[in-house]
Design an enzyme around this catalytic site. Structure first.
Site, PDB file in Angstrom:
ATOM      1  N   ASP A 328       0.854  -1.174   0.000  1.00  0.00           N
ATOM      2  CA  ASP A 328       0.000   0.000   0.000  1.00  0.00           C
ATOM      3  C   ASP A 328       0.891   1.225   0.000  1.00  0.00           C
ATOM      4  O   ASP A 328       2.020   1.163   0.472  1.00  0.00           O
ATOM      5  CB  ASP A 328      -0.840   0.043   1.281  1.00  0.00           C
ATOM      6  CG  ASP A 328      -1.993  -0.929   1.218  1.00  0.00           C
ATOM      7  OD1 ASP A 328      -2.335  -1.353   0.108  1.00  0.00           O
ATOM      8  OD2 ASP A 328      -2.530  -1.256   2.290  1.00  0.00           O
ATOM      9  N   ASP A 615      -4.679  -3.306   5.259  1.00  0.00           N
ATOM     10  CA  ASP A 615      -5.061  -2.850   6.592  1.00  0.00           C
ATOM     11  C   ASP A 615      -6.567  -2.888   6.817  1.00  0.00           C
ATOM     12  O   ASP A 615      -7.027  -3.006   7.931  1.00  0.00           O
ATOM     13  CB  ASP A 615      -4.517  -1.445   6.854  1.00  0.00           C
ATOM     14  CG  ASP A 615      -4.774  -0.505   5.691  1.00  0.00           C
ATOM     15  OD1 ASP A 615      -5.601  -0.850   4.820  1.00  0.00           O
ATOM     16  OD2 ASP A 615      -4.162   0.574   5.641  1.00  0.00           O
ATOM     17  N   ASP A 619      -9.419  -6.126   2.940  1.00  0.00           N
ATOM     18  CA  ASP A 619      -8.120  -6.618   2.491  1.00  0.00           C
ATOM     19  C   ASP A 619      -7.886  -8.077   2.860  1.00  0.00           C
ATOM     20  O   ASP A 619      -6.955  -8.702   2.375  1.00  0.00           O
ATOM     21  CB  ASP A 619      -6.985  -5.773   3.089  1.00  0.00           C
ATOM     22  CG  ASP A 619      -6.885  -4.425   2.403  1.00  0.00           C
ATOM     23  OD1 ASP A 619      -7.239  -4.348   1.213  1.00  0.00           O
ATOM     24  OD2 ASP A 619      -6.450  -3.459   3.049  1.00  0.00           O
TER      25      ASP A 619
HETATM   26  P1  ATP Z   1      -3.438   3.000   0.137  1.00  0.00           P
HETATM   27  O1  ATP Z   1      -4.273   1.928  -0.478  1.00  0.00           O
HETATM   28  O2  ATP Z   1      -2.065   3.098  -0.383  1.00  0.00           O
HETATM   29  O3  ATP Z   1      -3.510   3.054   1.644  1.00  0.00           O
HETATM   30  P2  ATP Z   1      -5.112   5.254   0.063  1.00  0.00           P
HETATM   31  O4  ATP Z   1      -4.987   5.485   1.508  1.00  0.00           O
HETATM   32  O5  ATP Z   1      -5.030   6.420  -0.826  1.00  0.00           O
HETATM   33  O6  ATP Z   1      -4.039   4.303  -0.481  1.00  0.00           O
HETATM   34  P3  ATP Z   1      -7.823   4.706   0.440  1.00  0.00           P
HETATM   35  O7  ATP Z   1      -7.690   4.994   1.879  1.00  0.00           O
HETATM   36  O8  ATP Z   1      -8.647   3.576  -0.012  1.00  0.00           O
HETATM   37  O9  ATP Z   1      -6.425   4.465  -0.202  1.00  0.00           O
HETATM   38  O10 ATP Z   1      -8.306   6.026  -0.237  1.00  0.00           O
HETATM   39  C1  ATP Z   1      -8.658   6.065  -1.581  1.00  0.00           C
HETATM   40  C2  ATP Z   1      -9.176   7.422  -1.960  1.00  0.00           C
HETATM   41  O11 ATP Z   1     -10.335   7.703  -1.207  1.00  0.00           O
HETATM   42  C3  ATP Z   1      -8.207   8.542  -1.658  1.00  0.00           C
HETATM   43  O12 ATP Z   1      -7.375   8.784  -2.748  1.00  0.00           O
HETATM   44  C4  ATP Z   1      -9.135   9.712  -1.404  1.00  0.00           C
HETATM   45  O13 ATP Z   1      -9.480  10.335  -2.623  1.00  0.00           O
HETATM   46  C5  ATP Z   1     -10.352   9.075  -0.835  1.00  0.00           C
HETATM   47  N1  ATP Z   1     -10.337   9.171   0.627  1.00  0.00           N
HETATM   48  C6  ATP Z   1      -9.400   8.757   1.475  1.00  0.00           C
HETATM   49  N2  ATP Z   1      -9.728   8.993   2.744  1.00  0.00           N
HETATM   50  C7  ATP Z   1     -10.926   9.570   2.718  1.00  0.00           C
HETATM   51  C8  ATP Z   1     -11.843  10.043   3.705  1.00  0.00           C
HETATM   52  N3  ATP Z   1     -11.555   9.963   5.009  1.00  0.00           N
HETATM   53  N4  ATP Z   1     -12.984  10.599   3.308  1.00  0.00           N
HETATM   54  C9  ATP Z   1     -13.284  10.682   2.007  1.00  0.00           C
HETATM   55  N5  ATP Z   1     -12.505  10.246   1.039  1.00  0.00           N
HETATM   56  C10 ATP Z   1     -11.326   9.705   1.356  1.00  0.00           C
END
Ligand code: ATP
Length: 887
Positions: A328, A615, A619
């Protein structure tokens, strides 16, 4: 037991004497802990030391030895019987000790992975071990967490709980804290105002009052005694176990054969017995399984100190073979310290200067920030944030514009919400707004654009045109090219409270922000190191493609945008096409957890050994499917930890690479120990078999071989098992998991070492006889001369094994390159081995018992010289291998 599901929340709270806003005080909790006991299900009683001891006796070598003890007793050789019995006992004691130590190590690791829970105590939210939960505690429930005890819900927001552990039903049930079930016969699956221990929150959030802990829970009633048998052998252990059995049977076969031959040679029956027993003792590789167990246990203990908790022992072996690490991005490759640096509303871009705290926004900007702050669950107080770092960044942004979360929350009460999930990549809340209500939605800009019909421009709501969309997207793309995470916000007004399903449609787009999340400093080096070790690092993220690629470039994971693919693009490919394309892909952007399974599958279809991080709740499948599933210790949900093979206590990518290095070293160390033990046994077999075949007197007695096998050998074998890692281990390609344990000349070295040791033992025996004017073929050699010659054989056998162990430390590097003294345990084992050897032959009663005697200084010189030969030979072979490797 009272029927909590029939009571109102107030009644339940009153009965357990707790104020839900404050929770129990620490003192109350302590008192209740003493009264009700720890919150854990009873485990199967542990095996007692005595039981462990007797378990040790249950193996082939011991049967042979017990038989031998009986026979020696019958024919009046009491000293031999006593020695044999002592050896049996000592062997079992050592076995018990090793097993005990291994078990303790595993237990300590399991403690590190026991679930923790959020409770409210003394008015604060605290994370405590789930075992410390007591009746009356207020537990905070989050998606992804296990329910730690039986709870009467007192708050629930879209809460869904998967209760298959209790009901067998895998579809999550909806929960509602406000329900009351009058019917006392309400089935467990319908008790919507309760949450039960060991079930799993999959969606939403809530709070519950602990009404039952430990065995007083529903699960406790079912599982009166929890059968936690986690004894599983690793593939390597299994293979070695089989090898041991085969060798054991071979040994018995050879024994029988030798017995027949010896019969023809007219040897005395008693001698023959002793010979057969000596041979059996020499050939049965008794120490293998124990050595592997202890090396693995010590290895995983060491790994836990570098922040990698291995949950399943086989993972250690697999780690050494990993050649693809899927990771990730957020938090693992990056620091997960988000900061908003830019914001955009139509035709107005604004940089957010760091440190500045009194910024003034335009009307649109104020709406943007208001939506972001209201649509966040995180908090930021006194310089410290809790919750999702993305949201913390938004709340910090709000503070900079004097739009504090608390004040906004008080003014615009939240009345509904649709939680974030990584499939939608959106989150929404419904808040009061004047006399009506307003939906605030935030999330990935592309997804927000899809559900927006209008935009807020200069305070007015206008239809969202294609042209405007283009403008938004262009600006957003520029931000993502600079590695910024882009997050959009939108809203809509309603007259009434609407359900979550109706929130995310027909929205008014306000704008977006760009935030930085700096890469972890050490990761770049680790990725480079992994590359040298033949391991490809791959980024998987829910973030935008350009953002992802920009960070991937910075870290050395990818060189160009052509090496990336998005979830949508993956969906358009067939499994076959995807598996074909995947070879060139380094960045998977905008993917959902389901894609991760597809990615692992595609990589595995090429024979790769894949490690995958995760996480979230979703997943779990990909973690299970990967060869090594890696969960995050800090941000990971209980589900992901449960599904993983390894947990990173620091959530850091570099830890994966370090763990692979450890895994490789542990495997190599096991190999060293095993090859060493096998060469020693082989040497003994060769010495005995040769003497029988040629009709010579046997050079070693059963008790002598026993002594060497169980005492002198085992110390260096264990020391080899904890050999310090080879610093070049990460310059080699990953090990092919199908590769035989004896590949790369390990088998050859075992045979060569064994043969040399055997021949030298015989030669020493011959020298001993020749010094007194006899030869191997002589008849009627006096007993004391035989004893003298056997002593020489005895010391050479032990000495050559001790020295040879030094050479086993590395397959091609010389003992000086490795460092003669760099494994202190081994040096110690060798010194102790020699002292013991010297003791046996010079302490009178020991010497008598083992039928050995002291040697003259000249003969000491000879035996030491002989003992150095196998070591020297192996070192010379290494010189050739090194020059061969260079050409
Ligand atoms: P990784 O998979 O590497 O952890 P990530 O943290 O970007 O990546 P997600 O947490 O699934 O993956 O987030 C995906 C997308 O969702 C982000 O790019 C963002 O645009 C949106 N996002 C993340 N956190 C929030 C939130 N708390 N509220 C609304 N949208 C969010």
């Amino acid at each position: 037991m009272s029927m909590w599901f029939s009571k109102s929340q107030e009644e339940a709270l009153k009965e357990l004497e707790v104020n839900p806003a404050i929770g129990l005080t620490s003192e109350e909790a302590q008192e209740r802990l003493e009264k009700y006991g720890e919150n854990k299900l009873k485990e199967k009683p542990k095996k007692s030391i005595i039981a462990l001891f007797f378990a040790q006796l249950n193996n082939m070598l011991i049967y042979v030895l017990l038989g031998a003890a009986a026979i020696t007793m019958a024919i009046g050789e009491y000293v031999d019987s006593v020695i044999i019995l002592l050896v049996v006992i000592l062997n079992a004691v050592i076995g018990v000790f090793q097993e005990y130590k291994a078990e303790k190590a595993i237990e300590a690791l399991q403690k590190l992975t026991t679930p923790r829970s959020l409770v409210r105590r003394d008015g604060d939210i605290k994370e405590i071990d789930s075992t410390e939960i007591v009746p009356g505690d207020i537990v905070i429930i989050d998606a992804g967490r296990y329910i730690p005890a039986d709870l009467r819900l007192i708050e629930s927001v879209n809460l869904q709980i998967e209760e298959s552990a209790l009901t067998g039903e895998s579809v999550p049930s909806d929960k509602n804290a406000r329900d009351i079930h009058e019917d006392p016969k309400t089935p467990i699956g319908d008790k919507s105002n309760m949450a039960f221990m060991s079930t799993l929150a999959t969606y939403g959030r809530g709070e519950g009052l602990v009404v039952g802990t430990a065995m007083e829970t529903e699960i406790g009633k079912i599982a009166k005694i929890l059968d936690e048998d986690h004894e599983e052998m690793t593939p390597l252990q299994r293979r070695l176990d089989e090898l041991g059995k085969i060798l054991g049977f071979l040994a018995i076969g050879v024994c029988a054969l030798i017995f027949v031959i010896a019969l023809f040679q007219d040897r005395e029956i008693f001698d023959m017995f002793l010979i057969a027993i000596s041979l059996a003792v020499a050939a049965i590789p008794e120490g293998l399984a124990a050595i592997v167990a202890i090396v693995l246990a010590l290895g995983v203990t060491r790994m836990s100190k570098i922040n990698a908790i291995v949950k399943k022992l086989p993972a250690v072996e697999t780690l050494g073979s990993v050649n693809i690490i899927c990771s990730d991005k957020t938090g693992t490759l990056t620091q997960n310290k988000m900061t908003v640096v830019k914001q955009y509303t139509l035709n107005h871009a604004q940089e957010i200067p760091p440190g500045e705290t009194s910024l003034q926004g335009t009307q649109d900007e104020q709406e943007l920030i208001k939506s972001f702050v209201l649509c966040s669950d995180a908090t930021y107080e006194n310089g410290e944030g809790t919750g999702d770092p993305t949201e913390v960044a938004l709340i910090v942004l709000g503070d900079k514009f004097q739009m504090a979360k608390k004040a906004l929350n008080d003014k615009y009460h939240r009345v509904g919400e649709k939680p974030f999930d990584s499939d939608r990549k959106l989150m929404s809340t419904l808040n009061q707004e004047g006399k009506g209500y307003r939906v605030h939605t935030k999330g990935a800009l592309d997804n927000i654009l899809k559900i927006s019909t209008h935009a807020l421009v200069d305070g007015g709501i206008v239809p969202l045109t294609e042209e405007m969309k283009k403008t938004y997207l262009n600006v957003a793309e520029e931000m993502s090219n600079d590695a910024l995470r882009v997050l959009g916000a939108a809203f809509k007004d309603t007259n009434s409270v609407i359900p979550p399903e109706e929130m995310e449609e027909n929205l008014v787009l306000i704008g977006f922000v760009g935030m930085i999340d700096p890469p972890r400093l050490e990761v770049k080096d680790s990725i480079h190191q992994a590359k040298l070790a033949g391991i490809t690092s791959v980024m998987i993220t829910g973030d935008h493609k350009n953002t992802a690629v920009a960070i991937a470039k910075e870290l050395g994971i990818a060189e160009s945008i052509d090496q990336s693919i998005t979830g949508t693009e993956i969906d358009q490919l067939s499994d076959e096409e995807f598996s074909h394309r995947i070879k060139d892909i380094r960045v998977f952007a905008r993917v959902s957890p389901e894609h991760k399974v597809k990615i692992v599958k595609a990589f595995k279809s090429h024979g790769n050994i894949v490690s995958m991080t995760g996480d979230g709740v979703n997943d779990a499948p990909s973690l299970k499917y990967a060869d090594i599933g890696v969960a995050m210790g800090i941000t990971g949900t209980d589900v992901s930890k449960g599904a993983s093979d390894m947990i990173l206590t620091d959530d850091n990518f570099s830890t994966i690479v370090n763990a692979i290095e450890e895994g490789r070293n542990i495997y190599n160390n096991i190999k060293k120990s095993v090859v060493f033990l096998l060469s020693c046994n082989l040497g003994e077999v060769i010495a005995i078999v040769a003497s029988i075949l040629f009709g010579w007197p046997v050079p070693l007695l059963a008790t002598q071989i026993l002594w060497i096998n169980l005492i002198t050998d085992s110390l260096p074998a264990i020391a080899l098992g904890v050999d310090p890692g080879d610093k070049d281990v990460m310059k080699q390609k990953p090990r092919n998991p199908k590769e035989s344990f004896f590949a790369h000349g390990a088998g050859f070295r075992a045979v060569l070492g064994g043969t040399l040791i055997g021949i030298l033992t015989l030669t020493a025996f011959y020298f001993g006889l020749a010094e007194h004017g006899y030869s191997l073929g002589s008849r009627d050699i006096p007993e004391d001369i035989l004893t003298y010659a056997r002593t020489m054989a005895f010391v050479v056998l032990a000495g050559s094994q001790l020295f040879y162990s030094l050479s086993m430390r590395n397959e091609i590097k010389s003992i000086f390159q490795v460092g003669l003294f760099s494994n202190k345990y081994l040096v110690g084992a060798i010194i102790v081995g020699f002292i013991l050897q010297l003791g046996v032959i010079s302490v009178p009663f020991l010497a008598e018992a083992f039928k050995v005697q002291n040697l003259s200084p000249l003969d000491w010189g000879i035996v030491i010289g002989f003992s150095l030969i196998p070591l020297t030979a192996n070192e010379i072979i290494k010189i050739f291998m090194r020059t061969g490797a260079k050409n």
